[in-house]
Design a protein around this motif. Sequence first.
Motif, PDB file in Angstrom:
ATOM      1  N   GLU A 196       0.813  -1.216   0.000  1.00 14.74           N
ATOM      2  CA  GLU A 196       0.000   0.000   0.000  1.00 14.74           C
ATOM      3  C   GLU A 196       0.847   1.267   0.000  1.00 14.74           C
ATOM      4  O   GLU A 196       0.316   2.368  -0.167  1.00 14.74           O
ATOM      5  N   ALA A 197       2.147   1.128   0.202  1.00 10.62           N
ATOM      6  CA  ALA A 197       3.034   2.297   0.263  1.00 10.62           C
ATOM      7  C   ALA A 197       3.206   2.904  -1.123  1.00 10.62           C
ATOM      8  O   ALA A 197       3.046   2.239  -2.140  1.00 10.62           O
ATOM      9  N   ARG A 198       3.526   4.155  -1.152  1.00 12.98           N
ATOM     10  CA  ARG A 198       3.736   4.888  -2.403  1.00 12.98           C
ATOM     11  C   ARG A 198       5.219   5.205  -2.580  1.00 12.98           C
ATOM     12  O   ARG A 198       5.986   5.230  -1.617  1.00 12.98           O
ATOM     13  N   PHE A 227       2.497  -0.453 -15.212  1.00 13.24           N
ATOM     14  CA  PHE A 227       1.177  -1.069 -15.338  1.00 13.24           C
ATOM     15  C   PHE A 227       0.712  -1.591 -13.992  1.00 13.24           C
ATOM     16  O   PHE A 227       1.271  -2.539 -13.452  1.00 13.24           O
ATOM     17  N   GLY A 228      -0.287  -0.952 -13.418  1.00 12.42           N
ATOM     18  CA  GLY A 228      -0.802  -1.363 -12.119  1.00 12.42           C
ATOM     19  C   GLY A 228       0.181  -1.151 -10.987  1.00 12.42           C
ATOM     20  O   GLY A 228       0.085  -1.778  -9.945  1.00 12.42           O
ATOM     21  N   ARG A 229       1.175  -0.272 -11.222  1.00 12.74           N
ATOM     22  CA  ARG A 229       2.214   0.009 -10.216  1.00 12.74           C
ATOM     23  C   ARG A 229       2.916  -1.271  -9.763  1.00 12.74           C
ATOM     24  O   ARG A 229       3.295  -1.408  -8.615  1.00 12.74           O
ATOM     25  N   ASP A 230       3.092  -2.220 -10.680  1.00 13.38           N
ATOM     26  CA  ASP A 230       3.674  -3.507 -10.350  1.00 13.38           C
ATOM     27  C   ASP A 230       4.755  -3.838 -11.370  1.00 13.38           C
ATOM     28  O   ASP A 230       4.537  -3.625 -12.563  1.00 13.38           O
ATOM     29  N   PRO A 231       5.921  -4.311 -10.991  1.00 15.28           N
ATOM     30  CA  PRO A 231       6.380  -4.583  -9.625  1.00 15.28           C
ATOM     31  C   PRO A 231       6.844  -3.298  -8.946  1.00 15.28           C
ATOM     32  O   PRO A 231       6.870  -2.235  -9.557  1.00 15.28           O
ATOM     33  N   ILE A 232       7.238  -3.431  -7.680  1.00  9.05           N
ATOM     34  CA  ILE A 232       7.777  -2.291  -6.947  1.00  9.05           C
ATOM     35  C   ILE A 232       9.235  -2.595  -6.605  1.00  9.05           C
ATOM     36  O   ILE A 232       9.588  -3.735  -6.310  1.00  9.05           O
ATOM     37  N   ALA A 233      10.058  -1.573  -6.704  1.00  7.94           N
ATOM     38  CA  ALA A 233      11.474  -1.705  -6.341  1.00  7.94           C
ATOM     39  C   ALA A 233      11.686  -0.945  -5.055  1.00  7.94           C
ATOM     40  O   ALA A 233      11.136   0.146  -4.866  1.00  7.94           O
ATOM     41  N   MET A 234      12.461  -1.537  -4.166  1.00  3.60           N
ATOM     42  CA  MET A 234      12.702  -0.880  -2.887  1.00  3.60           C
ATOM     43  C   MET A 234      14.117  -1.116  -2.422  1.00  3.60           C
ATOM     44  O   MET A 234      14.794  -2.026  -2.893  1.00  3.60           O
ATOM     45  N   LYS A 235      14.521  -0.277  -1.514  1.00  2.00           N
ATOM     46  CA  LYS A 235      15.801  -0.432  -0.835  1.00  2.00           C
ATOM     47  C   LYS A 235      15.492  -1.055   0.519  1.00  2.00           C
ATOM     48  O   LYS A 235      14.614  -0.576   1.239  1.00  2.00           O
ATOM     49  N   VAL A 236      16.159  -2.153   0.823  1.00  2.00           N
ATOM     50  CA  VAL A 236      16.008  -2.830   2.113  1.00  2.00           C
ATOM     51  C   VAL A 236      17.380  -2.778   2.768  1.00  2.00           C
ATOM     52  O   VAL A 236      18.310  -3.441   2.304  1.00  2.00           O
ATOM     53  N   ASP A 237      17.517  -1.975   3.804  1.00  2.00           N
ATOM     54  CA  ASP A 237      18.822  -1.655   4.384  1.00  2.00           C
ATOM     55  C   ASP A 237      19.719  -1.189   3.239  1.00  2.00           C
ATOM     56  O   ASP A 237      19.441  -0.167   2.666  1.00  2.00           O
ATOM     57  N   ASP A 238      20.751  -1.949   2.855  1.00  2.00           N
ATOM     58  CA  ASP A 238      21.652  -1.493   1.781  1.00  2.00           C
ATOM     59  C   ASP A 238      21.462  -2.238   0.469  1.00  2.00           C
ATOM     60  O   ASP A 238      22.282  -2.115  -0.436  1.00  2.00           O
ATOM     61  N   MET A 239      20.409  -3.033   0.335  1.00  2.00           N
ATOM     62  CA  MET A 239      20.157  -3.785  -0.897  1.00  2.00           C
ATOM     63  C   MET A 239      18.989  -3.179  -1.659  1.00  2.00           C
ATOM     64  O   MET A 239      18.142  -2.519  -1.080  1.00  2.00           O
ATOM     65  N   ARG A 240      18.948  -3.474  -2.955  1.00  2.00           N
ATOM     66  CA  ARG A 240      17.801  -3.102  -3.778  1.00  2.00           C
ATOM     67  C   ARG A 240      17.104  -4.386  -4.205  1.00  2.00           C
ATOM     68  O   ARG A 240      17.754  -5.306  -4.699  1.00  2.00           O
TER      69      ARG A 240
END
Length: 90
Positions: A9-11, A57-70
Amino acid sequence: MSDILKLSEARKGARGVIVQVGDHGHHIDHAVELERRLLELGFVEGARVELLHEGLFGRDPIAMKVDDMRVALRRHEAASISIRLETAAA
């Protein structure tokens, strides 16, 4: 006051800390396997996350940073991760 929501749900630009991985109330085989894979990828309670990019498309997939990884996840996978959003610094 801190807001807790599903990572799905995050943007874009949202930052927070993981407070729960998986749905601890259900033990369906595929849910347990997904939780295990997420933990192996570094999605552990206390890890800091930042949403970097959303697919077209549908805001999928999402990329994020988790600590120091992507890491990139599908939204249905990210729905099993709860985060506490950081409030903007004053």
